[in-house]
Design a protein around this motif. Structure first.
Motif, PDB file in Angstrom:
ATOM      1  N   ARG A   6      47.495  34.095  80.511  1.00 21.71           N
ATOM      2  CA  ARG A   6      46.341  33.185  80.570  1.00 21.71           C
ATOM      3  C   ARG A   6      46.204  32.382  79.281  1.00 21.71           C
ATOM      4  O   ARG A   6      45.969  31.175  79.301  1.00 21.71           O
ATOM      5  CB  ARG A   6      45.081  34.011  80.837  1.00 21.71           C
ATOM      6  CG  ARG A   6      43.844  33.183  81.059  1.00 21.71           C
ATOM      7  CD  ARG A   6      42.619  34.062  81.272  1.00 21.71           C
ATOM      8  NE  ARG A   6      42.250  34.724  80.021  1.00 21.71           N
ATOM      9  CZ  ARG A   6      42.250  36.037  79.816  1.00 21.71           C
ATOM     10  NH1 ARG A   6      42.589  36.871  80.767  1.00 21.71           N
ATOM     11  NH2 ARG A   6      41.905  36.529  78.647  1.00 21.71           N
ATOM     12  N   ALA A  34      46.417  28.337  78.684  1.00 24.21           N
ATOM     13  CA  ALA A  34      45.355  27.631  77.951  1.00 24.21           C
ATOM     14  C   ALA A  34      45.930  26.826  76.796  1.00 24.21           C
ATOM     15  O   ALA A  34      45.504  25.695  76.533  1.00 24.21           O
ATOM     16  CB  ALA A  34      44.310  28.619  77.441  1.00 24.21           C
ATOM     17  N   ILE A  55      42.422  32.686  86.215  1.00 19.72           N
ATOM     18  CA  ILE A  55      42.346  31.336  85.639  1.00 19.72           C
ATOM     19  C   ILE A  55      41.358  30.488  86.425  1.00 19.72           C
ATOM     20  O   ILE A  55      40.506  29.809  85.835  1.00 19.72           O
ATOM     21  CB  ILE A  55      43.745  30.692  85.586  1.00 19.72           C
ATOM     22  CG1 ILE A  55      44.586  31.363  84.498  1.00 19.72           C
ATOM     23  CG2 ILE A  55      43.650  29.180  85.362  1.00 19.72           C
ATOM     24  CD1 ILE A  55      46.054  30.943  84.482  1.00 19.72           C
ATOM     25  N   LEU A  65      39.533  30.126  78.929  1.00 22.86           N
ATOM     26  CA  LEU A  65      40.738  30.875  79.257  1.00 22.86           C
ATOM     27  C   LEU A  65      41.199  31.782  78.129  1.00 22.86           C
ATOM     28  O   LEU A  65      42.006  32.686  78.353  1.00 22.86           O
ATOM     29  CB  LEU A  65      41.886  29.930  79.625  1.00 22.86           C
ATOM     30  CG  LEU A  65      41.713  29.105  80.888  1.00 22.86           C
ATOM     31  CD1 LEU A  65      42.908  28.182  81.070  1.00 22.86           C
ATOM     32  CD2 LEU A  65      41.533  29.986  82.095  1.00 22.86           C
TER      33      LEU A  65
END
Length: 191
Positions: free
Chosen positions: A109, A113, A145, A188
């Protein structure tokens, strides 16, 4: 049989714990990272193989839409992506790979980001990928997400096992997340 005060530990848990203790640095890849990226992917039996040359091209031609995670001078995470030529508002994520020793830190994640926060993605409001039905880790990642971005997740079969893969690969579902506000990328990175 265990005697005395011995304690058994899960070896992977120990490695993950040790991995969390050192700093992880996210950055865009360089050509010199190609072989290490390829080796990381090869070590994960659940991922589709790409050629080393493909990873070299990703690390150079698509460096602005790819990211890696380094820890103790070793690559422990990789996300490759690109902006499709006819969809300048979309980032397509090709592959996500996190070393088992570094899992559980939200690296996948955070790498996504990192890519979304770059100038190359300043017009991106949609995120796309394909996922096989049984890939629980990817479904969890992209669902997370979507939740964090406050965006809708849509899915539809995209490449079928019989029509596109000649029965050699499971069907891939197209996943589309968005639209989202570019300002929401910061959501995120937190735990």
């Amino acid at each position: 049989m265990i005697y005395g005060n011995s304690v058994l530990y899960d070896a992977d848990a120990l490695r993950r714990s040790a991995a969390r203790s050192s700093v992880v640095r996210l950055r865009a890849p360089h050509a010199s990272d190609g072989a290490a990226i390829w080796s990381l992917i090869q070590a994960q039996s659940s991922l589709d193989d790409n050629s080393l040359y493909c990873n070299l091209l990703q690390a150079t031609h698509f460096a602005g839409t790819c990211a890696l995670a380094e820890q103790d001078d070793r690559i422990v995470g990789w996300v490759s992506g690109y902006i499709p030529p006819k969809q300048p508002d979309t980032l397509f994520i090709w592959q996500v790979c996190v070393d088992p020793a570094a899992q559980g830190q939200g690296l996948g994640r955070k790498l996504v980001a990192d890519i979304l926060s770059r100038p190359d993605c300043r017009h991106v409001t949609m995120l796309e990928c394909t996922i096989t039905e049984d890939n629980e880790a990817s479904w969890a990642l992209f669902s997370s997400i979507a939740r964090r971005l406050g965006a809708q997740l849509q899915q539809v079969e995209h490449f079928s096992r019989d029509d596109h893969f000649a029965g050699q690969h499971d069907s891939e579902f197209a996943v589309r997340i968005g639209p989202f506000d570019p300002e929401s990328f910061t959501r995120l990175t937190g735990r």
